[in-house]
Design an enzyme around this catalytic site. Structure first.
Site, short mmCIF file in Angstrom:
data_model
loop_
_atom_site.label_atom_id
_atom_site.label_comp_id
_atom_site.label_asym_id
_atom_site.label_seq_id
_atom_site.Cartn_x
_atom_site.Cartn_y
_atom_site.Cartn_z
N ASP A 81 3.12 2.45 2.33
CA ASP A 81 3.68 2.92 3.60
C ASP A 81 3.71 1.77 4.60
OD1 ASP A 81 3.89 5.84 3.18
OD2 ASP A 81 1.71 5.74 3.06
N CYS B 180 0.82 -1.22 0.00
CA CYS B 180 0.00 0.00 0.00
C CYS B 180 0.85 1.27 0.00
CB CYS B 180 -0.94 0.00 1.20
SG CYS B 180 -2.19 -1.26 1.11
N CYS C 189 0.22 10.05 7.08
CA CYS C 189 1.50 9.63 7.67
C CYS C 189 1.43 9.77 9.19
CB CYS C 189 2.64 10.47 7.12
SG CYS C 189 2.85 10.28 5.35
N CYS D 185 7.28 7.90 2.25
CA CYS D 185 7.74 9.17 1.72
C CYS D 185 8.41 10.02 2.82
CB CYS D 185 6.56 9.94 1.15
SG CYS D 185 5.32 10.25 2.40
#
Ligand code: FES
Length: 276
Positions: free
Chosen positions: A37, A35, A106, A62
């Site tokens: 992350d 996915c 995140c 990221c």
């Protein structure tokens, strides 16, 4: 190009606490490389004080995912488990001076890793992401997660759900379902078969309004972390105060309207509801 704060850049370029704590007392694994992350959080915890003495992370993702993970380890170090479990994804974002809204997922991943590590430390079953009804197949996001993140962050639109969970941001097929979940969360349901008393004395009207608020309205608001106080009833005017998550909620106008609709259906069609 995302507009990153200096703190995000700093925590991405020079992340703190990378790696794995040796002989960790708690491990939290969340996300999946498929996915895009994934995060592993490891903690060293002083058994006597319950204080987190060390925290490290390994992240696949990221710049914001790395900065958020690094921020999380800095936030939990020195805290007791009970103090750490109060950390929210917004605290992680705030520590970084903010995140681009499209990257808020995140901070959510960081919060989930912390939940998973605490569950692991307490010997509870691992937090299974697949638990609950799967809504977004592209990003493996359940209805339970959408509801939880929406409630914690006061999210009211599909775009916000995409920003915070990624759900809906792939093929888009699940977007109508996400919209239905949000509608269900933020609006009060009107009963299918209202029983409208014909003529009520003032006392009967006050008693009925109190009963409807207690039995119908309060439980619905409490289910989403909010609450209601009945302040006064003056003729057909009902004065209330919204509490908890309802306070300052961007959807409070809709909530107020829902309460008024319900009271009009069940008590009298000239009722007006005002919030203090
Ligand atoms: S199923 Fe949710 S974006 Fe594709």
């Amino acid at each position: 190009m995302w507009d990153y704060t200096d703190k995000v850049k700093q925590m991405f370029l020079n992340p703190k606490n990378i790696g794995e704590v040796e002989n960790a007392d708690a491990v939290g694994d969340v996300g999946s490389i498929v996915c895009g992350d994934a995060l592993r959080l490891t903690l060293k915890i002083d058994k006597e004080t319950g204080r987190i003495t060390d925290a490290k992370f390994q992240t696949f993702g990221c710049a914001s995912a790395i900065a958020s993970s690094s921020a999380l380890t800095e936030l939990v170090k020195g805290k007791t488990i009970e103090e750490a479990r109060k950390i929210t994804n917004q605290d992680i974002a705030d520590f970084l001076g903010g995140l681009p809204k499209e990257k808020m997922h995140c901070s959510v991943m960081g919060r989930e890793a912390l939940d998973a590590a605490i569950a692991n430390y307490k010997g509870l079953p691992p937090v299974v992401e697949e638990e609950g009804r799967l809504v977004c197949k592209c990003f493996n996001v359940t209805e339970e997660k959408i509801r939880k993140v929406a409630a914690e962050n006061h999210l009211t639109t599909v775009d916000e759900i995409i920003d915070f969970t990624k759900a809906g941001g792939g093929c888009g097929e699940c977007q109508p379902e996400i919209e239905a979940i949000l509608r269900d969360m933020w609006s009060l349901k009107v009963p299918e078969k209202p029983s409208v008393p014909k003529k009520l004395t003032n006392l009967q009207k006050i008693a009925l309004i109190q009963e409807i608020i207690e039995k119908e309205i309060r439980p619905a608001l409490q289910a989403d972390g909010g609450d209601i106080d009945l302040l006064d009833i003056d003729g057909s005017k009902v004065l209330i105060a919204l509490r908890g998550m309802c306070t300052g909620c961007v959807m409070s106008g809709v909530t107020l309207e829902g309460i008024q609709t319900k009271l009009r259906e069940l008590v009298s069609d000239n009722i007006t509801v005002e919030a203090q």
